[in-house]
Write a protein that holds these residues in place. Structure first.
Motif, PDB file in Angstrom:
ATOM      1  N   ASP A 139       0.720  -1.342   0.101  1.00  0.00           N
ATOM      2  CA  ASP A 139       0.125  -0.059   0.021  1.00  0.00           C
ATOM      3  C   ASP A 139       0.782   1.358  -0.019  1.00  0.00           C
ATOM      4  OD1 ASP A 139      -2.379  -1.562   0.003  1.00  0.00           O
ATOM      5  OD2 ASP A 139      -2.712  -1.423   2.087  1.00  0.00           O
ATOM      6  N   ILE A 140       1.978   1.198   0.671  1.00  0.00           N
ATOM      7  CA  ILE A 140       2.914   2.475   0.767  1.00  0.00           C
ATOM      8  C   ILE A 140       3.551   2.631  -0.618  1.00  0.00           C
ATOM      9  CG2 ILE A 140       4.931   3.268   1.676  1.00  0.00           C
ATOM     10  CD1 ILE A 140       4.648   1.567   4.327  1.00  0.00           C
ATOM     11  N   ASN A 141       3.849   1.843  -1.212  1.00  0.00           N
ATOM     12  CA  ASN A 141       4.524   1.935  -2.543  1.00  0.00           C
ATOM     13  C   ASN A 141       3.371   2.432  -3.645  1.00  0.00           C
ATOM     14  OD1 ASN A 141       6.820   1.871  -3.986  1.00  0.00           O
ATOM     15  ND2 ASN A 141       6.173  -0.117  -4.943  1.00  0.00           N
ATOM     16  N   GLN A 142       2.118   1.807  -3.585  1.00  0.00           N
ATOM     17  CA  GLN A 142       1.314   2.381  -4.446  1.00  0.00           C
ATOM     18  C   GLN A 142       0.826   3.550  -4.153  1.00  0.00           C
ATOM     19  OE1 GLN A 142      -2.026  -0.449  -4.373  1.00  0.00           O
ATOM     20  NE2 GLN A 142      -0.441  -2.520  -4.195  1.00  0.00           N
ATOM     21  N   MET A 143       0.744   4.096  -2.949  1.00  0.00           N
ATOM     22  CA  MET A 143       0.457   5.819  -2.269  1.00  0.00           C
ATOM     23  C   MET A 143       1.538   6.282  -3.106  1.00  0.00           C
ATOM     24  SD  MET A 143      -1.238   7.873  -1.251  1.00  0.00           S
ATOM     25  CE  MET A 143      -1.213   9.563  -0.960  1.00  0.00           C
ATOM     26  N   ALA A 144       2.820   5.939  -3.070  1.00  0.00           N
ATOM     27  CA  ALA A 144       4.037   6.723  -3.664  1.00  0.00           C
ATOM     28  C   ALA A 144       3.914   7.078  -5.098  1.00  0.00           C
ATOM     29  CB  ALA A 144       5.364   5.812  -3.524  1.00  0.00           C
TER      30      ALA A 144
ATOM     31  N   ARG B 262     -12.564   9.359  -1.773  1.00  0.00           N
ATOM     32  CA  ARG B 262     -13.608   9.714  -1.995  1.00  0.00           C
ATOM     33  C   ARG B 262     -13.791  11.293  -1.207  1.00  0.00           C
ATOM     34  NH1 ARG B 262     -18.283   5.026  -1.103  1.00  0.00           N
ATOM     35  NH2 ARG B 262     -17.629   3.513  -2.815  1.00  0.00           N
ATOM     36  N   ASN B 263     -13.087  11.493  -0.282  1.00  0.00           N
ATOM     37  CA  ASN B 263     -13.028  12.606   0.595  1.00  0.00           C
ATOM     38  C   ASN B 263     -11.680  12.977   1.169  1.00  0.00           C
ATOM     39  OD1 ASN B 263     -12.887  10.943   2.939  1.00  0.00           O
ATOM     40  ND2 ASN B 263     -14.962  10.588   2.684  1.00  0.00           N
ATOM     41  N   ARG B 264     -11.663  14.297   1.927  1.00  0.00           N
ATOM     42  CA  ARG B 264     -10.634  14.791   2.516  1.00  0.00           C
ATOM     43  C   ARG B 264      -9.789  13.647   3.589  1.00  0.00           C
ATOM     44  NH1 ARG B 264     -10.228  21.014   3.623  1.00  0.00           N
ATOM     45  NH2 ARG B 264      -9.292  20.229   5.363  1.00  0.00           N
ATOM     46  N   THR B 265     -10.869  13.202   4.229  1.00  0.00           N
ATOM     47  CA  THR B 265     -10.424  12.166   5.530  1.00  0.00           C
ATOM     48  C   THR B 265      -9.449  10.949   4.846  1.00  0.00           C
ATOM     49  OG1 THR B 265     -12.073  12.797   6.891  1.00  0.00           O
ATOM     50  CG2 THR B 265     -11.145  10.889   7.278  1.00  0.00           C
ATOM     51  N   GLN B 266     -10.222  10.538   3.551  1.00  0.00           N
ATOM     52  CA  GLN B 266      -9.487   9.393   3.031  1.00  0.00           C
ATOM     53  C   GLN B 266      -8.136   9.932   2.353  1.00  0.00           C
ATOM     54  OE1 GLN B 266     -12.245   7.698   0.336  1.00  0.00           O
ATOM     55  NE2 GLN B 266     -13.516   6.593   1.959  1.00  0.00           N
ATOM     56  N   ALA B 267      -8.005  11.134   1.959  1.00  0.00           N
ATOM     57  CA  ALA B 267      -6.921  11.490   1.409  1.00  0.00           C
ATOM     58  C   ALA B 267      -5.618  11.588   2.218  1.00  0.00           C
ATOM     59  CB  ALA B 267      -7.173  12.765   0.514  1.00  0.00           C
ATOM     60  N   VAL B 268      -6.010  12.257   3.420  1.00  0.00           N
ATOM     61  CA  VAL B 268      -5.145  12.145   4.656  1.00  0.00           C
ATOM     62  C   VAL B 268      -4.800  11.175   5.165  1.00  0.00           C
ATOM     63  CG1 VAL B 268      -4.858  13.319   6.888  1.00  0.00           C
ATOM     64  CG2 VAL B 268      -5.986  14.758   5.322  1.00  0.00           C
ATOM     65  N   ILE B 269      -5.564  10.117   5.294  1.00  0.00           N
ATOM     66  CA  ILE B 269      -5.240   8.811   5.792  1.00  0.00           C
ATOM     67  C   ILE B 269      -4.032   8.258   4.934  1.00  0.00           C
ATOM     68  CG2 ILE B 269      -6.089   6.263   6.172  1.00  0.00           C
ATOM     69  CD1 ILE B 269      -8.423   7.473   7.237  1.00  0.00           C
ATOM     70  N   SER B 270      -4.419   8.167   3.637  1.00  0.00           N
ATOM     71  CA  SER B 270      -3.663   7.541   2.355  1.00  0.00           C
ATOM     72  C   SER B 270      -2.201   8.396   2.600  1.00  0.00           C
ATOM     73  CB  SER B 270      -4.204   7.997   1.148  1.00  0.00           C
ATOM     74  OG  SER B 270      -5.513   7.187   0.764  1.00  0.00           O
ATOM     75  N   LEU B 271      -2.352   9.517   2.627  1.00  0.00           N
ATOM     76  CA  LEU B 271      -1.027  10.297   2.932  1.00  0.00           C
ATOM     77  C   LEU B 271      -0.126   9.900   4.201  1.00  0.00           C
ATOM     78  CD1 LEU B 271       0.805  12.717   1.744  1.00  0.00           C
ATOM     79  CD2 LEU B 271      -0.301  14.231   3.182  1.00  0.00           C
ATOM     80  N   LYS B 272      -0.776   9.754   5.193  1.00  0.00           N
ATOM     81  CA  LYS B 272      -0.113   8.877   6.266  1.00  0.00           C
ATOM     82  C   LYS B 272       0.692   7.725   6.297  1.00  0.00           C
ATOM     83  CE  LYS B 272      -2.521  12.388   9.490  1.00  0.00           C
ATOM     84  NZ  LYS B 272      -1.190  13.141   9.669  1.00  0.00           N
ATOM     85  N   GLN B 273       0.282   7.118   5.344  1.00  0.00           N
ATOM     86  CA  GLN B 273       0.743   5.689   5.007  1.00  0.00           C
ATOM     87  C   GLN B 273       2.379   5.934   4.737  1.00  0.00           C
ATOM     88  OE1 GLN B 273      -1.333   3.081   2.178  1.00  0.00           O
ATOM     89  NE2 GLN B 273      -3.062   4.205   2.378  1.00  0.00           N
ATOM     90  N   LEU B 274       2.528   7.244   4.085  1.00  0.00           N
ATOM     91  CA  LEU B 274       3.938   7.228   3.967  1.00  0.00           C
ATOM     92  C   LEU B 274       5.146   7.687   5.352  1.00  0.00           C
ATOM     93  CD1 LEU B 274       3.472   9.262   0.666  1.00  0.00           C
ATOM     94  CD2 LEU B 274       4.156   6.913   0.865  1.00  0.00           C
ATOM     95  N   GLU B 275       4.449   7.863   6.112  1.00  0.00           N
ATOM     96  CA  GLU B 275       5.084   8.387   7.428  1.00  0.00           C
ATOM     97  C   GLU B 275       6.008   7.181   7.857  1.00  0.00           C
ATOM     98  OE1 GLU B 275       2.114   9.242  10.403  1.00  0.00           O
ATOM     99  OE2 GLU B 275       1.955  11.187   9.376  1.00  0.00           O
TER     100      GLU B 275
END
Length: 219
Positions: free
Chosen positions: A144-149, A200-213
């Protein structure tokens, strides 16, 4: 390496570290213009300066506005001609392997000696890669991290900035004011961001971004 003056940006949120690093390296790289950035936003402001033509960015992965590898990924996607060397307190193989996979030209632990630091920078400026002695890079699985990248690379600089501001919890009205644009523009950016990230929304976008922490688990 350029024969004229070099331009190097130190991007780290700790002023004492930036100052110590700059002073130490000045003794080695005597013909260098040094610039500093204490956040991802400050780094972007420097890069937006048409008069600034950096030869190298020394990047801490943990800065305000940066979610782990996100700034590194953004830099490699939009400024591919500028080499980036990660300097981090995280020294495990997971972090090093991912940083190199996402486009870093070198990885310097913050515990490294000054000789190692200067050798690393010299090597990268000459077009080589540099890793700490004894480090063996591991294969990055398609998780999931690599896909988000991969998805993050598709965002424009402005979309990436808006996403960062989403992560800070700012409202559309606040973001529009800070960026000097209309709320309609921010909503348009948001729609594009959601589509590119597959959310679909801001919350999901932020959660996706935080996968890269940063994590220290297996790859």
């Amino acid at each position: 390496m350029k024969s004229e003056k070099l331009t190097i940006i130190i991007a780290d949120d700790h002023p004492l570290f930036r100052n110590a690093l700059r002073q130490a390296l000045t003794n080695v790289f005597t013909h260098t213009l040094w610039y500093e950035a204490d956040s991802a936003d400050a780094l972007q402001t420097s890069l937006d300066n048409p008069e600034l033509d950096p030869d190298l960015i020394l990047l801490d992965l943990q800065m305000p506005g940066s979610n782990g590898y996100s700034t590194l990924i953004h830099l490699r996607a939009h400024y591919p001609s500028i080499p980036v060397v990660v300097i981090s307190a995280y020294e495990d193989n997971n972090t090093i392997s991912r940083a190199m996979h996402y486009g870093s030209s070198g990885f310097i632990p913050k515990s490294a000696s000054m000789d190692s630091l200067s050798n690393a920078i010299s090597s990268v400026l000459l077009g080589d890669f540099w890793l700490p002695e004894g480090v063996e890079l591991q294969e990055i699985i398609n998780d999931d991290i690599n896909q988000m990248a991969c998805k993050l690379k598709t965002l424009t600089p402005q979309q990436y900035k808006v996403l960062q501001m989403f992560a800070e919890g700012l409202l559309n009205k606040q973001i529009a004011y800070d960026l000097a644009v209309s709320e309609a523009t921010i909503k348009a950016h948001a729609t594009a961001i959601f589509k590119k990230l597959g959310v679909r929304n801001r919350t999901q976008a932020v959660i996706s971004l935080k996968q890269l922490e940063m994590t220290k688990g297996p790859l």
